[in-house]
Each structure stands twice: as C-alpha cells, then as structure tokens.
Design a protein around this motif. Sequence first.
Motif, short mmCIF file in Angstrom:
data_model
loop_
_atom_site.label_atom_id
_atom_site.label_comp_id
_atom_site.label_asym_id
_atom_site.label_seq_id
_atom_site.Cartn_x
_atom_site.Cartn_y
_atom_site.Cartn_z
N HIS A 117 -1.97 4.81 2.10
CA HIS A 117 -2.53 3.46 2.23
C HIS A 117 -2.17 2.90 3.60
N VAL A 151 -1.84 -0.91 5.41
CA VAL A 151 -1.94 -2.37 5.37
C VAL A 151 -1.40 -2.92 6.68
N HIS A 169 -5.37 -4.88 -0.03
CA HIS A 169 -5.45 -4.96 1.43
C HIS A 169 -5.55 -3.60 2.11
N ASP A 170 -5.74 -2.57 1.30
CA ASP A 170 -5.78 -1.21 1.87
C ASP A 170 -6.98 -1.06 2.79
N GLU A 171 -6.71 -0.70 4.06
CA GLU A 171 -7.79 -0.60 5.04
C GLU A 171 -8.42 0.79 5.07
N GLY A 184 1.46 -2.97 11.23
CA GLY A 184 1.00 -2.43 9.96
C GLY A 184 1.89 -1.31 9.46
N THR A 198 -1.15 -6.63 9.36
CA THR A 198 -1.26 -8.08 9.43
C THR A 198 -1.38 -8.48 10.90
N VAL A 248 4.62 -5.98 0.98
CA VAL A 248 4.42 -4.57 0.61
C VAL A 248 5.41 -4.14 -0.47
N ILE A 276 -1.03 -3.96 -2.03
CA ILE A 276 -1.45 -2.82 -1.20
C ILE A 276 -2.90 -2.45 -1.50
#
Length: 373
Positions: free
Chosen positions: A11, A13, A365-367, A32, A15, A333, A362
């Motif tokens: 994952h 995440v 917000h997982d990119e 991140g 900011t 997290v 997570i």
Amino acid sequence: MPHKIRKLDVHLVSTPITGGFADATRKVESVGYVVVRVTTDSGLEGIGITYHEVGGEATCALINRNMAPKLIGRDPLQTEAIWQEFFHYLRGVGRKGLMYCALSAVDIALWDLKGKITGLPLYKLLGGNRTKVPVYSSGGWTSYSDEELVEEMKGMVARGFKTIKFKVGYEGGRNPRRDVQRVRKVREAVGPDINLLVDANNCFDAATAVQLANNIREYDIMLFEEPVFADDIPGLARFKRGTDIPLATGEHEYTKFGVRDLLINDAADIVQVDGARIGGYTEMLKCAAMTEAWNVKFAPHAMENIHLHLAAAIPNALFLERLLMFEDITAKVFKDAPVPVDGYMEVPDLPGLGLELDMDFIREHDETSPLSH
Ligand SMILES: [Mg+2]
C-alpha cells in the motif's frame, strides 16, 4: 512444519506538506509510507514500512512485480538467505536508493513475522533488555523565520523533549552568519539544559562547515549533522578534524558498505543510518555491530516506531529521532503507535514490532490499490 509466505500486500499512503517547509537544500512537498504486509499460510501477518518524499510508486511496483513472486512459498524465518538473494537479484539496477527502500520494507516485515512466529517482541529476540529509549524531536526548518524557529523549539521542550534538532544552512548555506544568530536565539530560548543538535542537510563545503561549527561551539552543540554532501567522505573527515563538535551522518548511506566507508575514513562520530532505507533489520544489525567495533555511536535516522526495538537492544544506540513532519501520517497509519513521554518511548511488549496498522485509513487512502496483489 515451517511457516510459508502466502501473499504480500503493498500500500502507498502519503500526505501533502503544507506550509512550504524547506531545509538548506530542498523543499518538502509530501511525505508518504509504502506499507508491506506479508501473510503466512497460518494467517500471521508481518508489517514492514519504508517512506519517501518522491518515488513511492516505483517502490510499490518493484515489490509487487519483482519481489513478491520470489517470496511466495518461502519460509519467512530465512531473513538472511532472502536478503542475500535479493541483494544479488537487485544489485545490477541499484545498490543505493529505491531498491533498498523496497528491500528494507520487505525485510522489516519478515522480522516482524519472526517476532510473531516466536511470540517475542523483537528487542527480546535480539537479546535486549531496555524497555524505554530516549527520543529527540526534530524539525526547525531553514525556511522558518527566527521567531517561528524559536517557537517550534520551545514547543518541543514544552512537550518534554530534552534533546531537539533544527536546521542550519540558512539561504541554502550562503549565509552562515545568520545561522550563528539563529543558533544563539534557540540556545537562549531553551536554556542550558537542553541538548541541541543541528543539521545542515548536505549544504556546505568542508571549510565553511568547519568555520560555522567553530562559530557556534560556544552554544554547546551536541552534534552537527550532514555538514557536507553525504558522498563527500573526504569532506566529512576534514570536518571531523576541524571541530570538536561531534559529527553525525549516515541517513543517505545504503548497506553495510556505505557504513564501512564512513568508518574506515574516520568520517563520523555518530552513524545515523535508517533501517527503512539501508536494507531493513538484517542490515541494521550488521551496521550497528560495525559502529560498535569502531566505538562510535549509533543513532538511527527517523522512523522511530520501526527502530524502537533495535535501539532497545543495540548497546551503542544513543537515541531515536522523531520528525515533526511525520507525526500526522504516523498517527493515521498505525493504531496506538507509541508516543514519546518526557523524551522517552516505551518499547511495546508485544510480538514482533508490536505495531498495528489502521487498515481502514490505509485502504481509504491507498494510492496504488490497482497494483496490489
Ligand atoms: Mg538529517
């Protein structure tokens, strides 16, 4: 029956960093975490982490596409054998940088699993007995006004920290006279009993850094970090000869070979390698042993929750670093991650790292969820 790795999940995440933080050499736009979860056939889960300002997507892809297939079916206790295999698998495409961020996250997850399989906190598995570890607070950007800098440092002291770190290298290192003024203001604001650390983030040449070190010496500086470019090992050695302020460096080193070069060139008093970059717990233990043999201090860079068990077990570990800019995403997290109280963090008496992920946060917000297995 040996445990077998059944799957890996990865994952990402991050900011954004608002407020325009900058040190002497870079502006920080986002931070991140790449989070790795390694699950065994019996359902145990090890968690590993690396972090980035840029490049997290590449780290995720490397783990998912190249590393995960080689781990499925393996015994997670084989941390050394797996590390060696990946070292040779990856060495042609990078012996520093993202390759080792990826390997670090995987290795840390395997060590977390090792603790969970044996039912032991990692510090106990490593033979340690310290149950709390000193932590310092770290921030103090060069982009701050003098007033903002002093306020942030006073805030750290108000939160109970006895050791605090801020940046030097004002105006990209072109105005060391202003650095002297800012160091004086911080020392006057926090009083004589707080340990002050300064970090130049690679910005000076050796001659300028030595001059600055000698000009701030009267303010009782506990260490001077990264005075010159991290790869300028002759410059680090020259700095060390030129001042009696202890020299800290290492956050940009990778693997035991980077640490070897610092040590044989007499280029560090405090080695600050980072387990989330250098190759995980497997490599940190070797680096720590080398620093012990050289009788220099070991003070892992950042990632205090990941380094906590190491620092509790390594004899020459000095303290851990808690970066203010990571506090927000770390709190999101992890569920109930340890937080410093009066400048110390308690080591979780739980198997492995003793950390629990907040998977609701997570997942939301997982990119890189399309890349995950
Ligand atoms: Mg630093």
